[in-house]
Design a protein around this motif. Structure first.
Motif, PDB file in Angstrom:
ATOM      1  N   VAL A  62      -3.459  -7.965  -4.302  1.00  0.00           N
ATOM      2  CA  VAL A  62      -2.703  -9.204  -4.503  1.00  0.00           C
ATOM      3  C   VAL A  62      -1.704  -9.434  -3.370  1.00  0.00           C
ATOM      4  CG1 VAL A  62      -0.998 -10.311  -6.003  1.00  0.00           C
ATOM      5  CG2 VAL A  62      -3.015  -9.240  -6.993  1.00  0.00           C
ATOM      6  N   MET A  63      -1.133  -8.354  -2.817  1.00  0.00           N
ATOM      7  CA  MET A  63      -0.176  -8.503  -1.729  1.00  0.00           C
ATOM      8  C   MET A  63      -0.840  -8.885  -0.409  1.00  0.00           C
ATOM      9  SD  MET A  63       2.699  -5.531  -2.242  1.00  0.00           S
ATOM     10  CE  MET A  63       3.654  -6.191  -0.860  1.00  0.00           C
ATOM     11  N   THR A  64      -2.142  -8.677  -0.309  1.00  0.00           N
ATOM     12  CA  THR A  64      -2.863  -9.030   0.909  1.00  0.00           C
ATOM     13  C   THR A  64      -2.880 -10.548   1.074  1.00  0.00           C
ATOM     14  OG1 THR A  64      -4.268  -7.073   0.717  1.00  0.00           O
ATOM     15  CG2 THR A  64      -5.060  -8.861   2.127  1.00  0.00           C
ATOM     16  N   GLY A  65      -2.334 -11.020   2.152  1.00  0.00           N
ATOM     17  CA  GLY A  65      -2.289 -12.458   2.394  1.00  0.00           C
ATOM     18  C   GLY A  65      -1.121 -13.154   1.737  1.00  0.00           C
ATOM     19  N   ALA A  74       6.508 -13.011  -3.632  1.00  0.00           N
ATOM     20  CA  ALA A  74       5.426 -12.069  -3.364  1.00  0.00           C
ATOM     21  C   ALA A  74       5.665 -10.752  -4.104  1.00  0.00           C
ATOM     22  CB  ALA A  74       5.300 -11.825  -1.862  1.00  0.00           C
ATOM     23  N   ARG A  75       6.914 -10.276  -4.104  1.00  0.00           N
ATOM     24  CA  ARG A  75       7.228  -9.037  -4.802  1.00  0.00           C
ATOM     25  C   ARG A  75       7.104  -9.195  -6.317  1.00  0.00           C
ATOM     26  NH1 ARG A  75       6.729  -4.708  -2.047  1.00  0.00           N
ATOM     27  NH2 ARG A  75       7.832  -3.707  -3.769  1.00  0.00           N
ATOM     28  N   LEU A  76       7.459 -10.366  -6.809  1.00  0.00           N
ATOM     29  CA  LEU A  76       7.307 -10.635  -8.239  1.00  0.00           C
ATOM     30  C   LEU A  76       5.842 -10.539  -8.645  1.00  0.00           C
ATOM     31  CD1 LEU A  76       8.331 -11.647 -11.012  1.00  0.00           C
ATOM     32  CD2 LEU A  76       8.074 -13.979 -10.134  1.00  0.00           C
ATOM     33  N   GLY A  79       4.717  -6.928  -8.709  1.00  0.00           N
ATOM     34  CA  GLY A  79       5.175  -6.217  -9.894  1.00  0.00           C
ATOM     35  C   GLY A  79       4.397  -6.580 -11.136  1.00  0.00           C
ATOM     36  N   LEU A  80       4.098  -7.850 -11.283  1.00  0.00           N
ATOM     37  CA  LEU A  80       3.353  -8.297 -12.461  1.00  0.00           C
ATOM     38  C   LEU A  80       1.987  -7.621 -12.547  1.00  0.00           C
ATOM     39  CD1 LEU A  80       4.195 -12.119 -12.484  1.00  0.00           C
ATOM     40  CD2 LEU A  80       4.829 -10.445 -14.240  1.00  0.00           C
ATOM     41  N   VAL A  81       1.276  -7.565 -11.418  1.00  0.00           N
ATOM     42  CA  VAL A  81      -0.068  -6.986 -11.470  1.00  0.00           C
ATOM     43  C   VAL A  81      -0.012  -5.459 -11.548  1.00  0.00           C
ATOM     44  CG1 VAL A  81      -1.109  -8.958 -10.308  1.00  0.00           C
ATOM     45  CG2 VAL A  81      -0.316  -7.033  -8.938  1.00  0.00           C
ATOM     46  N   PHE A 209      10.973  -2.989 -11.250  1.00  0.00           N
ATOM     47  CA  PHE A 209      11.080  -1.858 -10.314  1.00  0.00           C
ATOM     48  C   PHE A 209      10.177  -2.055  -9.096  1.00  0.00           C
ATOM     49  CE2 PHE A 209       7.414   0.831 -11.962  1.00  0.00           C
ATOM     50  CZ  PHE A 209       6.945   1.271 -10.728  1.00  0.00           C
ATOM     51  N   VAL A 210       9.029  -2.666  -9.281  1.00  0.00           N
ATOM     52  CA  VAL A 210       8.155  -2.924  -8.135  1.00  0.00           C
ATOM     53  C   VAL A 210       8.762  -3.989  -7.231  1.00  0.00           C
ATOM     54  CG1 VAL A 210       5.885  -3.734  -7.395  1.00  0.00           C
ATOM     55  CG2 VAL A 210       6.081  -2.209  -9.374  1.00  0.00           C
ATOM     56  N   ALA A 211       9.250  -5.068  -7.837  1.00  0.00           N
ATOM     57  CA  ALA A 211       9.846  -6.143  -7.046  1.00  0.00           C
ATOM     58  C   ALA A 211      11.044  -5.642  -6.241  1.00  0.00           C
ATOM     59  CB  ALA A 211      10.268  -7.288  -7.967  1.00  0.00           C
ATOM     60  N   ALA A 212      11.806  -4.711  -6.809  1.00  0.00           N
ATOM     61  CA  ALA A 212      12.991  -4.187  -6.141  1.00  0.00           C
ATOM     62  C   ALA A 212      12.661  -3.133  -5.086  1.00  0.00           C
ATOM     63  CB  ALA A 212      13.950  -3.601  -7.176  1.00  0.00           C
TER      64      ALA A 212
END
Length: 288
Positions: A62-65, A74-76, A79-81, A209-212
């Motif tokens: 998901v972060m690709t592109g 993008a960080r949100l 984290g969701l996925v 935690f992922v977004a941060a």
């Protein structure tokens, strides 16, 4: 009191347990985990490691592109996925070392000994390593790094390189904060009455935690080995496709990866056991 909470979990009541009941449920769960045989703990640990790795793989894709999006958005999404991993662990049933930091509640209540606590943590952690690294190997062998003209692999290298370059102090506190949120997600799941309830309480803390940019040791057991495999074992056509070379990721090596895993593991244990488990035990169970 313990028998009361054990009975209440089986009566089909629809009202959610309050925190004192959640504390007792956490204690009972910790004692049950410690009583499992070695093979069961390792196999459930393998499953959890694989589940977290699948969430990490999903996040990488998901972060690709996503670089065209605002950084926070993008960080949100990442984290969701990534939340898929802990959802699979809690709803599907598995043993995750970071979440099992809450077993400290059962130890503090003298339901289990320090030996049985360390035994359970060790066996689960070994299983987590096998599941996460094994999944990384499978994803690598599947050639997923070459998707989107190699951009998925490039994203994986960038994620791991950033983790490998973290200084010890910063890494430790990022790991402490990470497992505070992970263990809060697990803690709240003790108050859930359905799979839907569990998913709803798991996703926000994990997304946070992922977004941060916090550090999760078991997730890193996927990110780092996977990126190392890409760095050292892909063919020259991959580097041509992404317009780079292995030397662009000098910070990423076996030593820096091992450093990250060790420090993140210690930080995760401190954050989950002391800042969540011990605090809730002190508030709700110490007088008993």
């Amino acid at each position: 009191m313990i028998e009361k909470i054990e009975r209440s979990c089986d009566t089909g009541r629809v009202d959610a347990p309050l925190p004192p009941e959640m504390a007792l449920a956490c204690e009972v769960a910790g004692a049950a985990k410690a009583g499992r045989d070695e093979i069961t703990l390792v196999v459930l640990g393998v499953l959890a490691g694989a589940f977290i790795a699948l969430g990490a793989m999903f996040m990488t894709v998901v972060m690709t592109g996503a670089g065209d999006l605002p950084w926070g958005i993008a960080r949100l999404l990442a984290g969701l996925v990534f939340s898929l991993g802990l959802v699979l662990v809690i709803v599907g049933g598995a043993e995750l070392f970071t979440g099992d930091s809450l077993m400290i509640v059962a130890w503090a209540s003298r339901r289990i000994t320090i030996g049985s606590l360390l035994r359970a943590w060790s066996l689960v952690y070994v299983g987590n390593i096998g599941g996460a690294v094994g999944t990384a190997a499978l994803v690598f062998l599947a050639g997923q790094y070459g998707v989107a003209g190699g951009q998925v692999g490039k994203t994986a290298l960038a994620i791991a390189s950033a983790k490998a370059g973290l200084p010890t102090g910063q890494l430790f506190f990022l790991a402490v904060l990470c497992n505070v949120l992970v263990c809060l997600a697990v803690w709240m799941s003790f108050g859930a009455r359905s799979a839907t309830d569990k998913i709803m309480v798991i996703v926000p803390p994990v997304t946070a935690f992922v977004a941060a940019g916090f550090e999760h040791s078991v997730a890193n057991l996927y990110f780092l080995p996977y990126a190392l495999a890409i760095k050292y074992w892909v063919g020259p056509e991959f580097w041509t496709a992404i317009g780079g070379s292995a030397t662009d990721y000098a910070a990423l090596n076996a030593v820096s990866a091992a450093h990250n895993i060790v420090v993140a593991t210690i930080g995760n244990l401190v954050g989950g056991s002391l800042l969540v488990g011990a605090v809730y035990w002190f508030v709700y169970l110490r007088r008993r």
